[in-house]
Design a protein around this motif. Structure first.
Motif, mmCIF file in Angstrom:
data_model
loop_
_atom_site.group_PDB
_atom_site.id
_atom_site.type_symbol
_atom_site.label_atom_id
_atom_site.label_comp_id
_atom_site.label_asym_id
_atom_site.label_seq_id
_atom_site.Cartn_x
_atom_site.Cartn_y
_atom_site.Cartn_z
ATOM 1 N N GLY A 13 -28.809 35.375 18.164
ATOM 2 C CA GLY A 13 -27.956 35.360 16.780
ATOM 3 C C GLY A 13 -28.696 34.380 15.890
ATOM 4 N N VAL A 14 -27.872 33.647 15.393
ATOM 5 C CA VAL A 14 -28.375 32.820 14.274
ATOM 6 C C VAL A 14 -28.886 31.361 14.240
ATOM 7 C CG1 VAL A 14 -26.930 34.257 12.320
ATOM 8 C CG2 VAL A 14 -25.892 32.057 13.504
ATOM 9 N N GLY A 15 -28.686 31.123 15.529
ATOM 10 C CA GLY A 15 -29.205 29.886 16.071
ATOM 11 C C GLY A 15 -30.539 29.386 15.690
ATOM 12 N N GLY A 16 -31.228 30.305 15.852
ATOM 13 C CA GLY A 16 -32.869 29.885 15.623
ATOM 14 C C GLY A 16 -32.936 29.860 14.117
ATOM 15 N N LEU A 17 -32.225 29.859 13.118
ATOM 16 C CA LEU A 17 -32.315 29.382 11.885
ATOM 17 C C LEU A 17 -32.546 27.786 11.881
ATOM 18 C CD1 LEU A 17 -29.580 31.528 10.172
ATOM 19 C CD2 LEU A 17 -32.314 32.025 9.902
ATOM 20 N N LYS A 155 -19.441 30.027 11.467
ATOM 21 C CA LYS A 155 -19.700 29.233 10.277
ATOM 22 C C LYS A 155 -20.789 29.796 9.478
ATOM 23 C CE LYS A 155 -21.371 24.583 8.908
ATOM 24 N NZ LYS A 155 -21.634 23.209 9.476
ATOM 25 N N LEU A 156 -21.520 30.293 10.144
ATOM 26 C CA LEU A 156 -22.777 30.735 9.144
ATOM 27 C C LEU A 156 -22.145 32.351 8.661
ATOM 28 C CD1 LEU A 156 -25.875 30.470 8.632
ATOM 29 C CD2 LEU A 156 -24.761 28.973 10.246
ATOM 30 N N MET A 237 -35.171 39.728 7.968
ATOM 31 C CA MET A 237 -34.272 39.386 9.034
ATOM 32 C C MET A 237 -33.974 40.758 9.602
ATOM 33 S SD MET A 237 -31.015 36.686 9.663
ATOM 34 C CE MET A 237 -30.433 36.458 11.281
ATOM 35 N N VAL A 238 -34.217 40.856 11.108
ATOM 36 C CA VAL A 238 -33.895 42.112 11.814
ATOM 37 C C VAL A 238 -32.734 41.802 12.913
ATOM 38 C CG1 VAL A 238 -34.989 43.915 13.534
ATOM 39 C CG2 VAL A 238 -36.417 42.848 11.530
ATOM 40 N N PHE A 239 -31.973 42.690 12.835
ATOM 41 C CA PHE A 239 -30.704 42.840 13.759
ATOM 42 C C PHE A 239 -30.887 43.881 14.713
ATOM 43 C CE2 PHE A 239 -28.944 40.514 10.489
ATOM 44 C CZ PHE A 239 -28.567 39.406 10.697
ATOM 45 N N THR A 240 -30.398 43.548 15.999
ATOM 46 C CA THR A 240 -30.525 44.871 16.957
ATOM 47 C C THR A 240 -29.244 45.530 17.072
ATOM 48 O OG1 THR A 240 -29.772 43.416 18.679
ATOM 49 C CG2 THR A 240 -32.185 43.638 18.389
ATOM 50 N N ALA A 241 -28.000 45.284 16.216
ATOM 51 C CA ALA A 241 -26.972 45.852 15.951
ATOM 52 C C ALA A 241 -26.601 45.546 14.638
ATOM 53 C CB ALA A 241 -25.702 45.574 17.038
ATOM 54 N N GLU A 242 -25.541 46.241 14.155
ATOM 55 C CA GLU A 242 -24.989 45.885 12.760
ATOM 56 C C GLU A 242 -24.377 44.617 12.685
ATOM 57 O OE1 GLU A 242 -24.968 47.474 9.995
ATOM 58 O OE2 GLU A 242 -26.354 49.210 11.031
ATOM 59 N N THR A 250 -25.325 34.609 3.409
ATOM 60 C CA THR A 250 -25.798 32.958 3.581
ATOM 61 C C THR A 250 -27.295 32.904 3.846
ATOM 62 O OG1 THR A 250 -25.159 33.066 6.164
ATOM 63 C CG2 THR A 250 -23.378 32.440 4.491
ATOM 64 N N LEU A 251 -27.992 34.072 3.999
ATOM 65 C CA LEU A 251 -29.182 34.199 4.561
ATOM 66 C C LEU A 251 -30.285 33.731 3.578
ATOM 67 C CD1 LEU A 251 -29.419 37.411 6.681
ATOM 68 C CD2 LEU A 251 -28.966 34.955 7.471
ATOM 69 N N ALA A 252 -29.767 33.860 2.386
ATOM 70 C CA ALA A 252 -30.712 33.287 1.140
ATOM 71 C C ALA A 252 -31.267 31.882 1.232
ATOM 72 C CB ALA A 252 -30.226 33.764 -0.225
ATOM 73 N N HIS A 253 -30.383 31.108 1.814
ATOM 74 C CA HIS A 253 -30.249 29.543 1.939
ATOM 75 C C HIS A 253 -31.677 29.357 2.922
ATOM 76 C CE1 HIS A 253 -29.935 25.462 2.719
ATOM 77 N NE2 HIS A 253 -29.895 25.695 3.987
ATOM 78 N N TYR A 254 -31.973 30.509 3.900
ATOM 79 C CA TYR A 254 -33.181 30.408 4.843
ATOM 80 C C TYR A 254 -34.167 31.227 4.239
ATOM 81 C CZ TYR A 254 -29.538 28.100 7.552
ATOM 82 O OH TYR A 254 -28.397 27.071 8.062
ATOM 83 N N GLY A 255 -34.271 31.482 3.017
ATOM 84 C CA GLY A 255 -35.518 32.212 2.560
ATOM 85 C C GLY A 255 -35.649 33.556 2.879
#
Length: 262
Positions: A13-17, A155-156, A237-242, A250-255
């Motif tokens: 999920g998003v933990g690796g951010l 939260k994310l 960013m690639v997801f394996t599901a929607e 929120t992803l822009a914060h991480y570039g």
């Protein structure tokens, strides 16, 4: 080495951010592909056999698609179970995520350390080995909390979470025998640094440590003589599901500027 060859980050999920962020600070021009296997989320509730087969197969597909220079398994559960399988399957450097027990033992004054992770991570022999090698004189108290993983994801995604909810999810670690002496907590899931503010408010006497900055330094070391683009680029960013639609803002914060589905 092609300067545009990316670093590939992988998590359920998003933990690796929480690993991507310190890496961005050290290598601001590095092209980034971040993969969230949300179709397989949460890894902490899956069996070791499922993770050991799923992660190498998925990473093999991703390497064929994106041709990264290096892969980062930015997930403690996947690393403790599947890292050796992935390294044997892929012909490129693979960096795993190790619970920060060694630096925690160096920090602890009470010699009581909490290890907060997923249910799958905290039961791994890998954790036993780290504790025996680096913290033999410490009491190690482990707690697997799937609730904290869900809270970090929420939260994310922009949902409001409370300190009380975070406290309740982590409290069993402190209620265990010797838990009242914990002065250093190891965030042994990459999701949990995303909750550092709430954890610090819930348990003000505890220092929380995670492996993100150390992993970033390792990535920088392994790529130290390689070329990079002259300017930063937006990550993919690639997801394996929607994914949750509320997460995307929120992803822009991480570039991260582009989202794909595998």
């Amino acid at each position: 080495m092609d300067a545009n060859s990316p670093l590939l980050f992988f998590d359920s999920g998003v933990g690796g951010l929480s690993v991507l962020e310190p890496t961005r600070k050290l290598l601001p021009n590095a092209p980034i592909v971040y993969v969230a296997d949300n179709a397989g989320y949460p890894y902490g509730k899956r069996s070791e056999a499922e993770i050991a087969s799923r992660v190498p197969a998925l990473l093999g597909r991703l390497v064929e698609r994106f041709h990264p220079r290096l892969a980062v398994i930015a997930c403690n559960t996947a690393s403790t179970i599947a890292l050796d399988h992935v390294r044997s399957a892929l012909d490129l450097p693979v960096v795993g995520t190790v619970p920060a027990i060694k630096p925690a033992a160096e920090m602890s004054k009470t010699r009581a350390i909490g290890v907060l992770g997923t249910e799958a991570t905290v039961r791994q022999p890998y954790v036993d080995n780290l504790a025996a090698e680096f913290a033999a004189d410490c009491t190690i108290i482990r707690h697997g909390s799937p609730e904290l993983v869900d809270l970090a994801e929420a939260k994310l995604a922009g949902e409001e979470i409370t300190v009380d909810a975070v406290r309740s999810a982590a409290q069993p670690m402190f209620d265990a025998p010797g838990g009242d002496r914990i002065d250093v907590g190891v965030l042994a899931c990459t999701h949990f640094p995303l909750l550092r503010t709430e954890l610090s408010q819930a348990f003000p006497g505890v220092q929380w440590i995670d492996g993100g900055p150390g992993i970033a330094r390792r990535i920088a070391y392994l790529t130290r003589e390689q070329p990079w683009p002259t300017e930063p680029s937006e990550g993919v960013m690639v997801f394996t599901a929607e994914p949750r639609s509320t997460l995307l803002s929120t992803l822009a914060h991480y570039g991260i500027g582009e989202v794909q589905t595998l």
